[in-house]
Design an enzyme around this catalytic site. Structure first.
Site, PDB file in Angstrom:
ATOM      1  N   PRO A   1      60.134  16.948 108.477  1.00  0.00           N
ATOM      2  CA  PRO A   1      60.087  16.591 107.066  1.00  0.00           C
ATOM      3  C   PRO A   1      58.865  17.121 106.315  1.00  0.00           C
ATOM      4  O   PRO A   1      57.758  17.164 106.865  1.00  0.00           O
ATOM      5  CB  PRO A   1      60.068  15.058 107.091  1.00  0.00           C
ATOM      6  CG  PRO A   1      59.678  14.682 108.465  1.00  0.00           C
ATOM      7  CD  PRO A   1      60.140  15.790 109.371  1.00  0.00           C
ATOM      8  N   ASN A   2      59.147  17.511 105.090  1.00  0.00           N
ATOM      9  CA  ASN A   2      58.138  17.954 104.106  1.00  0.00           C
ATOM     10  C   ASN A   2      57.556  19.334 104.382  1.00  0.00           C
ATOM     11  O   ASN A   2      56.821  19.864 103.558  1.00  0.00           O
ATOM     12  CB  ASN A   2      56.995  16.922 103.971  1.00  0.00           C
ATOM     13  CG  ASN A   2      57.495  15.604 103.436  1.00  0.00           C
ATOM     14  OD1 ASN A   2      58.221  15.595 102.436  1.00  0.00           O
ATOM     15  ND2 ASN A   2      57.178  14.522 104.089  1.00  0.00           N
TER      16      ASN A   2
ATOM     17  N   ARG B   1      51.593  22.524  98.051  1.00  0.00           N
ATOM     18  CA  ARG B   1      50.679  21.390  97.856  1.00  0.00           C
ATOM     19  C   ARG B   1      49.742  21.245  99.045  1.00  0.00           C
ATOM     20  O   ARG B   1      50.014  21.807 100.102  1.00  0.00           O
ATOM     21  CB  ARG B   1      51.496  20.085  97.724  1.00  0.00           C
ATOM     22  CG  ARG B   1      51.983  19.887  96.310  1.00  0.00           C
ATOM     23  CD  ARG B   1      53.002  18.815  96.247  1.00  0.00           C
ATOM     24  NE  ARG B   1      54.133  19.316  95.457  1.00  0.00           N
ATOM     25  CZ  ARG B   1      55.267  18.705  95.309  1.00  0.00           C
ATOM     26  NH1 ARG B   1      55.480  17.564  95.929  1.00  0.00           N
ATOM     27  NH2 ARG B   1      56.209  19.215  94.565  1.00  0.00           N
TER      28      ARG B   1
ATOM     29  N   TYR C   1      46.954  22.067 104.730  1.00  0.00           N
ATOM     30  CA  TYR C   1      48.018  22.859 105.356  1.00  0.00           C
ATOM     31  C   TYR C   1      47.976  24.348 104.995  1.00  0.00           C
ATOM     32  O   TYR C   1      48.837  25.105 105.437  1.00  0.00           O
ATOM     33  CB  TYR C   1      49.393  22.258 105.016  1.00  0.00           C
ATOM     34  CG  TYR C   1      49.522  20.831 105.503  1.00  0.00           C
ATOM     35  CD1 TYR C   1      49.426  20.551 106.864  1.00  0.00           C
ATOM     36  CD2 TYR C   1      49.712  19.772 104.608  1.00  0.00           C
ATOM     37  CE1 TYR C   1      49.528  19.237 107.323  1.00  0.00           C
ATOM     38  CE2 TYR C   1      49.811  18.459 105.065  1.00  0.00           C
ATOM     39  CZ  TYR C   1      49.720  18.208 106.420  1.00  0.00           C
ATOM     40  OH  TYR C   1      49.817  16.924 106.886  1.00  0.00           O
TER      41      TYR C   1
ATOM     42  N   ASN D   1      57.872  21.812 115.069  1.00  0.00           N
ATOM     43  CA  ASN D   1      56.871  20.989 114.396  1.00  0.00           C
ATOM     44  C   ASN D   1      57.636  19.783 113.851  1.00  0.00           C
ATOM     45  O   ASN D   1      58.287  19.887 112.806  1.00  0.00           O
ATOM     46  CB  ASN D   1      56.194  21.761 113.259  1.00  0.00           C
ATOM     47  CG  ASN D   1      55.103  20.917 112.593  1.00  0.00           C
ATOM     48  OD1 ASN D   1      55.014  19.712 112.816  1.00  0.00           O
ATOM     49  ND2 ASN D   1      54.285  21.559 111.764  1.00  0.00           N
TER      50      ASN D   1
ATOM     51  N   ALA E   1      55.864  14.417 110.446  1.00  0.00           N
ATOM     52  CA  ALA E   1      55.445  13.021 110.633  1.00  0.00           C
ATOM     53  C   ALA E   1      56.259  12.319 111.721  1.00  0.00           C
ATOM     54  O   ALA E   1      55.797  11.311 112.290  1.00  0.00           O
ATOM     55  CB  ALA E   1      55.561  12.281 109.312  1.00  0.00           C
TER      56      ALA E   1
ATOM     57  N   GLU F   1      55.469  21.962 121.159  1.00  0.00           N
ATOM     58  CA  GLU F   1      55.201  21.249 119.895  1.00  0.00           C
ATOM     59  C   GLU F   1      54.031  21.923 119.187  1.00  0.00           C
ATOM     60  O   GLU F   1      53.005  22.197 119.816  1.00  0.00           O
ATOM     61  CB  GLU F   1      54.855  19.792 120.215  1.00  0.00           C
ATOM     62  CG  GLU F   1      54.516  18.981 118.973  1.00  0.00           C
ATOM     63  CD  GLU F   1      54.372  17.503 119.292  1.00  0.00           C
ATOM     64  OE1 GLU F   1      55.273  16.935 119.943  1.00  0.00           O
ATOM     65  OE2 GLU F   1      53.354  16.926 118.881  1.00  0.00           O
TER      66      GLU F   1
ATOM     67  N   HIS G   1      51.501  22.099 115.551  1.00  0.00           N
ATOM     68  CA  HIS G   1      51.031  21.464 114.314  1.00  0.00           C
ATOM     69  C   HIS G   1      50.052  22.390 113.619  1.00  0.00           C
ATOM     70  O   HIS G   1      49.173  22.980 114.268  1.00  0.00           O
ATOM     71  CB  HIS G   1      50.338  20.135 114.613  1.00  0.00           C
ATOM     72  CG  HIS G   1      51.266  19.140 115.206  1.00  0.00           C
ATOM     73  ND1 HIS G   1      52.213  18.484 114.458  1.00  0.00           N
ATOM     74  CD2 HIS G   1      51.427  18.733 116.478  1.00  0.00           C
ATOM     75  CE1 HIS G   1      52.921  17.699 115.248  1.00  0.00           C
ATOM     76  NE2 HIS G   1      52.468  17.834 116.481  1.00  0.00           N
ATOM     77  N   LEU G   2      50.172  22.451 112.321  1.00  0.00           N
ATOM     78  CA  LEU G   2      49.246  23.256 111.521  1.00  0.00           C
ATOM     79  C   LEU G   2      47.850  22.663 111.568  1.00  0.00           C
ATOM     80  O   LEU G   2      46.859  23.351 111.797  1.00  0.00           O
ATOM     81  CB  LEU G   2      49.740  23.300 110.074  1.00  0.00           C
ATOM     82  CG  LEU G   2      51.065  24.038 109.863  1.00  0.00           C
ATOM     83  CD1 LEU G   2      51.810  23.448 108.672  1.00  0.00           C
ATOM     84  CD2 LEU G   2      50.828  25.520 109.674  1.00  0.00           C
TER      85      LEU G   2
ATOM     86  N   ARG H   1      42.272  13.775 112.435  1.00  0.00           N
ATOM     87  CA  ARG H   1      42.667  13.207 111.141  1.00  0.00           C
ATOM     88  C   ARG H   1      42.764  11.681 111.275  1.00  0.00           C
ATOM     89  O   ARG H   1      42.033  11.089 112.060  1.00  0.00           O
ATOM     90  CB  ARG H   1      43.984  13.851 110.696  1.00  0.00           C
ATOM     91  CG  ARG H   1      43.861  15.359 110.514  1.00  0.00           C
ATOM     92  CD  ARG H   1      45.150  15.972 110.034  1.00  0.00           C
ATOM     93  NE  ARG H   1      45.540  15.444 108.718  1.00  0.00           N
ATOM     94  CZ  ARG H   1      46.744  15.665 108.172  1.00  0.00           C
ATOM     95  NH1 ARG H   1      47.641  16.403 108.802  1.00  0.00           N
ATOM     96  NH2 ARG H   1      47.035  15.150 106.983  1.00  0.00           N
TER      97      ARG H   1
HETATM   98  O1  CA2 Z   1      49.837  19.442 110.987  1.00  0.00           O
HETATM   99  C1  CA2 Z   1      51.063  19.425 111.060  1.00  0.00           C
HETATM  100  O2  CA2 Z   1      51.737  20.446 111.255  1.00  0.00           O
HETATM  101  C2  CA2 Z   1      51.823  18.126 110.843  1.00  0.00           C
HETATM  102  O3  CA2 Z   1      52.938  18.124 111.713  1.00  0.00           O
HETATM  103  C3  CA2 Z   1      52.266  18.114 109.401  1.00  0.00           C
HETATM  104  C4  CA2 Z   1      52.965  16.817 108.995  1.00  0.00           C
HETATM  105  C5  CA2 Z   1      52.090  15.616 109.357  1.00  0.00           C
HETATM  106  O4  CA2 Z   1      52.772  14.417 109.054  1.00  0.00           O
HETATM  107  C6  CA2 Z   1      51.688  15.625 110.815  1.00  0.00           C
HETATM  108  O5  CA2 Z   1      50.845  14.514 111.056  1.00  0.00           O
HETATM  109  C7  CA2 Z   1      50.964  16.902 111.173  1.00  0.00           C
HETATM  110  C8  CA2 Z   1      53.185  16.769 107.491  1.00  0.00           C
HETATM  111  C9  CA2 Z   1      53.857  17.937 106.898  1.00  0.00           C
HETATM  112  C10 CA2 Z   1      53.794  17.758 105.427  1.00  0.00           C
HETATM  113  O6  CA2 Z   1      53.683  19.012 104.830  1.00  0.00           O
HETATM  114  C11 CA2 Z   1      53.216  19.060 103.567  1.00  0.00           C
HETATM  115  C12 CA2 Z   1      53.184  20.293 103.005  1.00  0.00           C
HETATM  116  C13 CA2 Z   1      52.705  20.453 101.741  1.00  0.00           C
HETATM  117  C14 CA2 Z   1      52.262  19.349 101.041  1.00  0.00           C
HETATM  118  C15 CA2 Z   1      52.290  18.111 101.609  1.00  0.00           C
HETATM  119  C16 CA2 Z   1      52.782  17.962 102.880  1.00  0.00           C
END
Ligand code: CA2
Length: 198
Positions: free
Chosen positions: A45-46, A53, A58, A109, A112, A133, A135-136, A142
């Site tokens: 998601p997202n 954003r 990110y 990835n 959340a 797995e 993660h960026l 964090r």
């Molecule tokens: O660091 C990562 O790749 C995460 O998987 C990214 C997830 C976060 O919930 C994990 O804890 C770590 C969130 C992705 C949300 O992506 C966004 C992109 C642009 C603006 C806001 C959120």
């Protein structure tokens, strides 16, 4: 309609450019030992919002840019890659299950859902494909709730904190893992043939 396509229709954020669903009658029962290595790249998601954003967390690279680079790198190593993104937990479970019909390994990835989803962890375990797995951000640097990954325990490894490089390192790890396991199966097969001949 495939779960991935349904997701793409339901929400603008969910998409699968090359859906993972195959017309294979039966799911694969064992690892493919020949042919180009196939990698399923899944995003949670997202992640469709990447580059639009929160660049301080990110970065500015968009998801299509990451996917294009992943495809380029996979092809450079003679592999195939298919990608899908979904904002829905159940859709991600379906995509992991569908990968079983096509892929040799998964790079995921889970976003959340990393921190919450027993369903995604179970799907990874059930499908049995080697899964990396990625993660960026560095999830260990964090908020406390991000430091725990529910899904990583069913993956062959986790790469976290290198921005888009996490994906490229994840691809490298997945390809090397499949290559090594094909090599060791090939050698085991040769040994078996030799011992039968004697
Ligand atoms: O660091 C990562 O790749 C995460 O998987 C990214 C997830 C976060 O919930 C994990 O804890 C770590 C969130 C992705 C949300 O992506 C966004 C992109 C642009 C603006 C806001 C959120």
């Amino acid at each position: 309609m495939s779960p991935a396509r349904r997701a793409a229709k339901r929400a603008p954020g969910s998409r699968a450019r090359r859906p993972l669903r195959q017309r294979t009658a039966k799911p694969q029962t064992s690892a493919r030992r020949t042919g180009p290595i196939r990698i399923a790249l899944l995003h949670g998601p997202n992640l469709n919002l990447l580059g639009t954003r929160a660049p301080e967390i990110y970065g500015t690279t968009t998801l299509p840019e990451i996917e294009a680079e992943m495809t380029r790198r996979a092809e450079a190593r003679g592999a195939e890659l298919r990608s899908a993104q979904s904002n829905f937990e159940g859709e991600l479970v379906a995509l992991i299950q569908l990968a079983r019909n096509w892929a040799d390994a998964i790079v995921i990835n889970p976003g959340a859902y990393t921190h919450t989803s027993i369903a995604i962890r179970d799907a990874i375990e059930a499908v049995g494909l080697p899964t990396v797995e990625v993660h960026l951000s560095n999830i260990h640097a964090r908020e406390e709730f991000r430091a725990r990954s529910i899904t990583a325990a069913r993956c062959i490894g986790q790469i976290s904190g290198f921005g888009p490089q996490s994906y490229y390192l994840g691809l490298d790890a997945a390809l090397s893992h499949v290559e090594a396991s094909r090599r060791s199966h090939g050698e085991a097969g040769k040994r078996q043939k030799r011992s039968k001949r004697r």
